[in-house]
Design an enzyme around this catalytic site. Sequence first.
Site, short mmCIF file in Angstrom:
data_model
loop_
_atom_site.label_atom_id
_atom_site.label_comp_id
_atom_site.label_asym_id
_atom_site.label_seq_id
_atom_site.Cartn_x
_atom_site.Cartn_y
_atom_site.Cartn_z
N GLU A 90 0.74 -0.90 -0.07
CA GLU A 90 -0.10 0.15 0.23
C GLU A 90 0.74 1.04 0.08
O GLU A 90 0.64 1.98 -0.48
CB GLU A 90 -1.32 0.27 1.20
CG GLU A 90 -2.36 1.16 1.19
CD GLU A 90 -3.08 0.42 2.09
OE1 GLU A 90 -3.49 -0.41 2.08
OE2 GLU A 90 -3.08 1.91 2.77
N ASP A 91 2.05 1.31 0.68
CA ASP A 91 2.83 2.41 1.01
C ASP A 91 4.04 2.58 0.51
O ASP A 91 4.92 3.44 -0.12
CB ASP A 91 2.79 2.84 2.48
CG ASP A 91 1.94 3.08 3.40
OD1 ASP A 91 0.85 3.20 2.71
OD2 ASP A 91 1.60 2.09 4.02
#
Length: 741
Positions: A90-91
């Site tokens: 996600e990051d």
Amino acid sequence: MIQIDLEEERKEILKRYRKLLKMAKPLLKEGDARIIKKAFSISNDAHKEMRRKSGEPYIYHPLEVAMICVEEIGLGTTSIVAALLHDVVEDTDWELEDIEREFGHKVATIIDGLTKISGVFEYGSSQQAENFRKMLLTLSDDVRVILIKLADRLNNMRTLDSMPRHKQLKIASETMYLYAPLAHRLGLYAIKSELEDLYLKFTDSETYRFIANKINETRISRNRFIKTFIAPIEEELESQGFRFTIKGRPKSVFSIYNKMKKQNIPFEEVYDLFAIRIIIDSEIDNEKADCWQVYSIVTDFYRPNPDRLRDWISTPRANGYESLHTTVMSNTGQWVEVQIRTVRMDDIAERGYAAHWKYKEKDAAQGGKGPSGLDEWITQVRSLLESNDGNAIEFMDDFRGNLFHDEVFVFTPKGELKVLPHGATALDFAFEIHTEVGAKCIGAKVNTRLVPINHKLKNGDQVEILTSAKQRPTEDWLNSVVTSRAKAKIKDALKEEKRSTILDGKEIVQRKLKQMKMDFNSEIVEQLRAYFETKTPNEFYYKIGKGIIDPTSIKSFKDFKEQKRQKSKPSLDKVKDESSFTKEIKNLKGPEHDQLLIGEDMDVVDYILAKCCNPIPGDDVFGFVTVNEGIKIHRTSCPNALELLSNHGNRVIKARWTSQQQIAFLAGLRIVGTDRVGLINDVTKVISNELKVNMRSITVDSDSGIFEGTIKLYVHSTQHLEKLMSNLSKVEGIIKVARFD
Ligand code: MN
């Protein structure tokens, strides 16, 4: 500016990593340590430049999440690896394929389930709900997704301090709405209690601190009491050769808070501030007999309350919880709850699913005893997921319905046991048997007595469903059921019916327009929709089809258009988009209400005051972007606030009252007093003469000398209202003046 010693930090990271390894050690098999190390290095490297809001290195978070998985849930290597990597996709630049290549398919699937969906969302959908749905979809593959998600949430709640206020509220509400019930449903009792306590801490810190302090203050006297209470039990257990531990544990802050609120009592009057727990070491075959033996010893010393005996051993709860509960009278006249269970049961009660899994495998190896309630639940969630193609919010509501705490146990005519959520009705039971049985249900016989479909079932009821081939589900059936299965099936049936009503309505409209020599095109339909104040063309068709809108009134629309044209204003035909047409209609029908009173950088924005909580100036409020009605203003204490803030955080807009303008708002007051001649006259005098307030309605009830009145009136602000309330309470005979919504 804070100086960060990178070398120190690097050491601290390694220290935490080693702690994780040490904790996990008893669970590891050959080669596991190497995989965990690899996951840690990759995660550490990928998050290298990132920091949490608190300023700490980001990697602390995945490390903590992994530790919660091991220590508090009892998960193994795959979960540790997934927890360490859970935010990587996600990051950071890492893609799922990279994870799959490095760690295999299993870990990649779990991380996929943990990765939020990004991108544009359809207006009116909820990103949170979609994400939750996605997470649950993975449940059918692997329940560990949810367990890791809970660990993630727990760590985020523990570190919520460093978040800005509005995020705290959003995350805390979401936790209360979804994750705490989920933890409960999975039998993770310790995590559930902590989540609830943290929720209270961040949403109502004053109350939280008050209760926590009280628990602390009373500790010494409580411990003294417990010691005296358990002394004779301990002695007897020892002499009968039991191996056991006894704990006296205070209840969680939140559960005490709940009791105080529900029963409307002060802290001092909550009688079960703690429970005594007797945990015995027992062979699996003797568990039940041993627990009852302990029960017999306890009740030899203290008299039990027969209404408060709970046998969760013979019939475990659906989340796997097993225990024997009794409430007994102590020598000092105080009721005390005693929980009796074995080490195995205690492990399951505290750590839930993973512990349950561990014992089940053991059990299966020894011949097993068939599916447990938890497995059944997972099967249920799966079938819910498969049958649901509707929107995610609806789904989440349904799902939440499934999380509710208590169950009722009922029987079919043949004596087969069915477990339904608390509050389930005869109709729920019918749908539980079969979709067709549900759809044709006209009533039931409960313990041979005839009851209507909305009859609530009680433990031990024997239920026989009565059907008729003529029966069809209706809208209000939805109010007669609580299970998500029944709701989904009824909605399906209604959808089917609605579709045909819409088609009917459309045909009628086409025919009418033809009679009036008007074209049938999207422009006209749009204008009709706005004229009849419906949200969508389909809703318009539906109302026509159902006869809610009289088809002949389409004629009035034609007249309205003609009239408009004669006034030689810009022709309505030229107004093409729907919002300007709606505005035109509003102009013609006259102004509706208010001016702007909400602030910050929002300036002049149209808004509506929510009917559910009737906010007035001075109230704490927030704005909520609705799909069809623009911005709605709710009080923060509105009963719907929790749901809105947690499900649709992205649609919440800051709002506050800028100044006290002389605009009237509807507020309700409830007055209680002793009745006397002329009382109503005095009350209305205070309202209308003294403060020049506009009263909308007053209703009064008088019963054996007690006067009870409800008044609805227009006021300008909370101060204004408070002043009025204080004046009212001075009226002779008035005992109580309170606001209601
Ligand atoms: Mn995370």
